[in-house]
Every structure is written in structure tokens, then in C-alpha cells.
Design a protein around this motif. Sequence first.
Motif, PDB file in Angstrom:
ATOM      1  N   SER A  99       0.806  -1.217   0.000  1.00 48.98           N
ATOM      2  CA  SER A  99       0.000   0.000   0.000  1.00 48.98           C
ATOM      3  C   SER A  99       0.841   1.270   0.000  1.00 48.98           C
ATOM      4  CB  SER A  99      -0.907  -0.009   1.238  1.00 48.98           C
ATOM      5  OG  SER A  99      -1.522   1.243   1.448  1.00 48.98           O
ATOM      6  N   SER A 100       0.250   2.318  -0.550  1.00 51.90           N
ATOM      7  CA  SER A 100       0.805   3.657  -0.397  1.00 51.90           C
ATOM      8  C   SER A 100       0.374   4.221   0.950  1.00 51.90           C
ATOM      9  CB  SER A 100       0.285   4.568  -1.517  1.00 51.90           C
ATOM     10  OG  SER A 100      -1.125   4.721  -1.391  1.00 51.90           O
ATOM     11  N   GLN A 101       0.999   5.307   1.368  1.00 49.26           N
ATOM     12  CA  GLN A 101       0.580   5.976   2.607  1.00 49.26           C
ATOM     13  C   GLN A 101      -0.863   6.461   2.485  1.00 49.26           C
ATOM     14  OE1 GLN A 101       1.998   6.315   5.474  1.00 49.26           O
ATOM     15  NE2 GLN A 101       4.093   5.619   5.077  1.00 49.26           N
ATOM     16  N   GLN A 102      -1.247   6.843   1.291  1.00 52.84           N
ATOM     17  CA  GLN A 102      -2.591   7.389   1.067  1.00 52.84           C
ATOM     18  C   GLN A 102      -3.684   6.361   1.340  1.00 52.84           C
ATOM     19  OE1 GLN A 102      -3.023   9.349  -2.729  1.00 52.84           O
ATOM     20  NE2 GLN A 102      -5.235   9.018  -2.787  1.00 52.84           N
ATOM     21  N   HIS A 103      -3.415   5.094   1.038  1.00 49.16           N
ATOM     22  CA  HIS A 103      -4.441   4.060   1.155  1.00 49.16           C
ATOM     23  C   HIS A 103      -4.116   3.018   2.222  1.00 49.16           C
ATOM     24  CE1 HIS A 103      -5.588   4.968  -3.296  1.00 49.16           C
ATOM     25  NE2 HIS A 103      -6.309   5.689  -2.461  1.00 49.16           N
ATOM     26  N   THR A 104      -3.292   3.378   3.173  1.00 46.30           N
ATOM     27  CA  THR A 104      -2.793   2.386   4.128  1.00 46.30           C
ATOM     28  C   THR A 104      -3.898   1.713   4.948  1.00 46.30           C
ATOM     29  OG1 THR A 104      -1.155   2.019   5.882  1.00 46.30           O
ATOM     30  CG2 THR A 104      -2.393   4.092   5.970  1.00 46.30           C
ATOM     31  N   ASN A 105      -5.001   2.418   5.178  1.00 43.65           N
ATOM     32  CA  ASN A 105      -6.090   1.851   5.995  1.00 43.65           C
ATOM     33  C   ASN A 105      -7.255   1.320   5.166  1.00 43.65           C
ATOM     34  OD1 ASN A 105      -4.746   2.574   8.419  1.00 43.65           O
ATOM     35  ND2 ASN A 105      -5.512   4.664   8.221  1.00 43.65           N
ATOM     36  N   LEU A 106      -7.071   1.220   3.873  1.00 44.11           N
ATOM     37  CA  LEU A 106      -8.179   0.906   2.980  1.00 44.11           C
ATOM     38  C   LEU A 106      -8.762  -0.488   3.216  1.00 44.11           C
ATOM     39  CD1 LEU A 106      -9.831   2.152   0.683  1.00 44.11           C
ATOM     40  CD2 LEU A 106      -8.167   1.202  -0.941  1.00 44.11           C
ATOM     41  N   LEU A 107      -7.947  -1.428   3.669  1.00 40.90           N
ATOM     42  CA  LEU A 107      -8.432  -2.794   3.883  1.00 40.90           C
ATOM     43  C   LEU A 107      -8.796  -3.082   5.332  1.00 40.90           C
ATOM     44  CD1 LEU A 107      -7.291  -3.153   1.003  1.00 40.90           C
ATOM     45  CD2 LEU A 107      -6.465  -5.396   1.707  1.00 40.90           C
ATOM     46  N   ASP A 108      -8.740  -2.061   6.187  1.00 39.13           N
ATOM     47  CA  ASP A 108      -9.023  -2.288   7.608  1.00 39.13           C
ATOM     48  C   ASP A 108     -10.452  -2.770   7.850  1.00 39.13           C
ATOM     49  OD1 ASP A 108      -6.465  -1.461   8.001  1.00 39.13           O
ATOM     50  OD2 ASP A 108      -6.951   0.315   9.190  1.00 39.13           O
ATOM     51  N   PHE A 109     -11.363  -2.432   6.937  1.00 39.21           N
ATOM     52  CA  PHE A 109     -12.763  -2.837   7.116  1.00 39.21           C
ATOM     53  C   PHE A 109     -12.924  -4.360   7.088  1.00 39.21           C
ATOM     54  CE2 PHE A 109     -12.297  -3.069   2.572  1.00 39.21           C
ATOM     55  CZ  PHE A 109     -13.223  -4.014   2.139  1.00 39.21           C
ATOM     56  N   LEU A 110     -11.956  -5.069   6.516  1.00 37.23           N
ATOM     57  CA  LEU A 110     -12.057  -6.527   6.443  1.00 37.23           C
ATOM     58  C   LEU A 110     -12.017  -7.174   7.820  1.00 37.23           C
ATOM     59  CD1 LEU A 110      -9.692  -7.223   3.413  1.00 37.23           C
ATOM     60  CD2 LEU A 110     -12.195  -7.297   3.409  1.00 37.23           C
ATOM     61  N   ASP A 152     -15.228 -14.137   8.569  1.00 32.89           N
ATOM     62  CA  ASP A 152     -14.523 -15.123   7.764  1.00 32.89           C
ATOM     63  C   ASP A 152     -13.390 -14.527   6.944  1.00 32.89           C
ATOM     64  OD1 ASP A 152     -16.173 -13.651   6.170  1.00 32.89           O
ATOM     65  OD2 ASP A 152     -16.857 -15.330   4.925  1.00 32.89           O
ATOM     66  N   ALA A 153     -13.021 -13.285   7.245  1.00 31.76           N
ATOM     67  CA  ALA A 153     -11.995 -12.617   6.438  1.00 31.76           C
ATOM     68  C   ALA A 153     -10.614 -13.195   6.722  1.00 31.76           C
ATOM     69  CB  ALA A 153     -11.990 -11.119   6.724  1.00 31.76           C
ATOM     70  N   LEU A 154      -9.802 -13.251   5.687  1.00 30.39           N
ATOM     71  CA  LEU A 154      -8.424 -13.682   5.853  1.00 30.39           C
ATOM     72  C   LEU A 154      -7.627 -12.602   6.577  1.00 30.39           C
ATOM     73  CD1 LEU A 154      -7.733 -15.105   2.273  1.00 30.39           C
ATOM     74  CD2 LEU A 154      -7.978 -16.424   4.371  1.00 30.39           C
ATOM     75  N   PRO A 155      -6.595 -12.969   7.325  1.00 32.50           N
ATOM     76  CA  PRO A 155      -5.741 -11.952   7.943  1.00 32.50           C
ATOM     77  C   PRO A 155      -4.991 -11.170   6.871  1.00 32.50           C
ATOM     78  CG  PRO A 155      -4.790 -14.136   8.206  1.00 32.50           C
ATOM     79  CD  PRO A 155      -6.167 -14.340   7.649  1.00 32.50           C
ATOM     80  N   VAL A 156      -4.701  -9.908   7.177  1.00 35.41           N
ATOM     81  CA  VAL A 156      -4.035  -9.019   6.218  1.00 35.41           C
ATOM     82  C   VAL A 156      -2.635  -8.700   6.714  1.00 35.41           C
ATOM     83  CG1 VAL A 156      -4.076  -6.769   5.064  1.00 35.41           C
ATOM     84  CG2 VAL A 156      -6.223  -8.009   5.491  1.00 35.41           C
ATOM     85  N   LYS A 157      -1.645  -8.962   5.875  1.00 37.01           N
ATOM     86  CA  LYS A 157      -0.272  -8.522   6.125  1.00 37.01           C
ATOM     87  C   LYS A 157      -0.059  -7.268   5.288  1.00 37.01           C
ATOM     88  CE  LYS A 157       4.141  -8.319   6.982  1.00 37.01           C
ATOM     89  NZ  LYS A 157       4.635  -7.853   8.298  1.00 37.01           N
ATOM     90  N   LYS A 158       0.132  -6.130   5.971  1.00 34.14           N
ATOM     91  CA  LYS A 158       0.209  -4.843   5.293  1.00 34.14           C
ATOM     92  C   LYS A 158       1.655  -4.349   5.237  1.00 34.14           C
ATOM     93  CE  LYS A 158      -2.781  -1.951   6.821  1.00 34.14           C
ATOM     94  NZ  LYS A 158      -3.426  -0.954   7.710  1.00 34.14           N
ATOM     95  N   MET A 159       2.071  -3.941   4.054  1.00 32.38           N
ATOM     96  CA  MET A 159       3.376  -3.311   3.883  1.00 32.38           C
ATOM     97  C   MET A 159       3.145  -1.974   3.192  1.00 32.38           C
ATOM     98  SD  MET A 159       5.679  -6.587   2.663  1.00 32.38           S
ATOM     99  CE  MET A 159       7.215  -5.629   2.708  1.00 32.38           C
ATOM    100  N   THR A 160       3.591  -0.916   3.839  1.00 32.65           N
ATOM    101  CA  THR A 160       3.341   0.433   3.329  1.00 32.65           C
ATOM    102  C   THR A 160       4.652   1.087   2.912  1.00 32.65           C
ATOM    103  OG1 THR A 160       1.461   0.641   4.836  1.00 32.65           O
ATOM    104  CG2 THR A 160       2.328   2.678   3.880  1.00 32.65           C
ATOM    105  N   GLY A 161       4.638   1.726   1.735  1.00 33.08           N
ATOM    106  CA  GLY A 161       5.856   2.406   1.294  1.00 33.08           C
ATOM    107  C   GLY A 161       5.856   2.617  -0.198  1.00 33.08           C
ATOM    108  N   ASN A 162       7.056   2.708  -0.758  1.00 28.78           N
ATOM    109  CA  ASN A 162       7.238   2.868  -2.193  1.00 28.78           C
ATOM    110  C   ASN A 162       7.971   1.627  -2.713  1.00 28.78           C
ATOM    111  OD1 ASN A 162       6.177   5.609  -2.353  1.00 28.78           O
ATOM    112  ND2 ASN A 162       8.023   6.194  -1.234  1.00 28.78           N
ATOM    113  N   PHE A 163       7.428   1.009  -3.758  1.00 31.93           N
ATOM    114  CA  PHE A 163       7.952  -0.258  -4.232  1.00 31.93           C
ATOM    115  C   PHE A 163       8.228  -0.213  -5.728  1.00 31.93           C
ATOM    116  CE2 PHE A 163       4.780  -0.888  -0.898  1.00 31.93           C
ATOM    117  CZ  PHE A 163       5.484  -1.616   0.059  1.00 31.93           C
TER     118      PHE A 163
END
Length: 328
Positions: free
Chosen positions: A6-17, A22-33
Motif C-alpha cells: 500500500s501507499s501511505q494514502q491508502h494504508t487503511n483501505l483494507l481495515d474494514f475486512l 470469515d476474512a483472511l488476515p491481512v499482512k500490510k506493507m506500506t511504502g514505495n515499491f
Amino acid sequence: MILYLSSQQHTNLLDFLAEQEDALPVKKMTGNFMLKQFVVYDMRNFSHCTELVLDRIAFGDEDRDFAQAIEEFLTMYNTRITVICEGLKENNPLFGALLSAGVGNIVTNVEIRGMQEEIRQSLSSQGMTKYHPKERKQPKAQGEHYRFMADGVRIALVSSQSRIGTTTTALGFTSWLGSVGASVAYVERNDSGIISYLSDAYEMDEEAGGYRLEKMWYGTQPPDAGFHFLIEDYGTDRPEVDTDILLLVCGTKPYEIVHTMKLLEKYDTKPAFVLCPFVEASLQDTYVEAFQTDYHKVFFLEYQPDCMNGSPNAKIFKIIIKNYIAGE
């Protein structure tokens, strides 16, 4: 598991899951790739992930390179990809390139709620159905795969002395079993503390009091059930109960022989595989004659530089569990 780059702008976009039971766990990596670099150098650490969500603005690749990296990724992994690219139009060349690469989960809404609904569709079992991506052949599984007639088979590794490669062998055996289709648990029965280092290095997911990486589970206590094999690493300790398969890891250097003989005498009437690391080929017959009995079968371990890669000793590992292989 869902891997979200994720970018910094959308870092929380998947938090609603997290609100979904039954949602899968989310491994979040934020930065520039750079996606091409990530696929080559980093993705192997996350090959157990079933979903990969890419926030387009987090990547510095040109559109052509971005789509090409996805296409290359899909030739190597079975992970499903979702691309978030708000405002992307269907007549944009990137849109066509993503479809051509095999990506049909393309999140284009510009409103947060709309984006989240498209993400929810993308991560559903059927995925986003309104687009028609190019059908791609699934990557073939590399190496041998077996079916197992096994349920909680206990394999204990006991060392004649410390620091002769018992844990490396145990971890390699665990990884090899996972790679050929077995569900396997590594149980740390000694005080090395290796699991804490492994869980950090491989960013494992916490599960049932231990950690999971693909088909492999790592913990300090045996899991309740659900595994073909349990690899129990006792180090220099001794199993308190009988195990299904006993592996004795023994040294052959002059100053190691006395410890080896004590261990072999301890289990002189117990069927076991004797595993000897770092033995010159010209000396192997000598040690077979010295160590092998009606109860003890001697094998010589190949050099295994990576503790999480048991392929150098695959032939030995297969012999050890051959009675539990139902078919290939």
C-alpha cells in the motif's frame, strides 16, 4: 493470508475486512515499491499468501513494466491479484494490459466506500466478475508431490551433543515435507529459542499458540491435530515417550565419537536412523561398520546451508517416511 502493498494514502483501505468473521488476515506493507524487484527478491518470503492486493500508486514502475511484472508473477505463483487504481478507465492502456496479464480484479472507484465494495467483490470466492481477463495457465508445482497415509506421525530428532546440526536437519526435514505435500508441525523440544527468530525472519502468521508458514506450523508444544507429521527437535534432551520414528544425529570427529557411542548405546535396542553430518566419502564405510546394527541404519547428511531448505537431503528424508507415502 492477504498481502497488501500500500501507499501511505491508502494504508487503511483494507481495515474494514477485520469486521468480517470469515476474512483472511491481512499482512500490510506500506511504502514505495518497484514491483519487478519485489517479485524477484521479496515475494518468496510471502509465497504462502493466497491474495495479493497492489495499490498502484505505491509502485514506481512504468505501466508497461507494472503489468509485465504481474504477468511474470502469475507464471510462478497461484496467488490471486487485485489491483487498486482509482479512476482508471477501461480505455486506458494499463487497463487492457492488466486484463491481458490475467488480472480481472481491478478496483477503479474514486470513493472510499465504492473502493471497499469493489475490494470486497475482488476478495470473494468468485472475484470481480464484470471484467474478463485473459485466462492463464496455472504454474505447475515444481518437484515431487506425494499423498500420505499419516496422521500425527511423531518423528523425534535426538542429538549426541550440541551444535552438530540437529536443528538444521529438523527444520530442513520440516520444509521438505511441506514442499512435497505434507502438513507438518515442527515442535521445539529444546531451549534453543529458534522459533522466535524464524517467525520474525519469515514474517509468519500466529496460529494456535505457534506460527504458520504455508503447510508448516512451528511451536513449542505439539498441536492438537491436523498434521501428517510432527517433527520434534529434542536437541540433547531425550523423548519421554516412544515416538514413531527416531532419528539420532551423531558426530564422527574424534572428539565426538565418545558422545555418539553413548547415545547409540542408550538406544541400542530401539529402531532408529543414525544421521551423520559432514563425513568424507572415503570414511563413510568405516562409520557404517562402526555404527550400523540390526536396529540402527546409518545415513550421511549432505551439506545444507539453508536451514529452511531440505532439498540437499531429500533422498534420505524420503527413505525415512517411505512407509507413509500412499502415492505420487
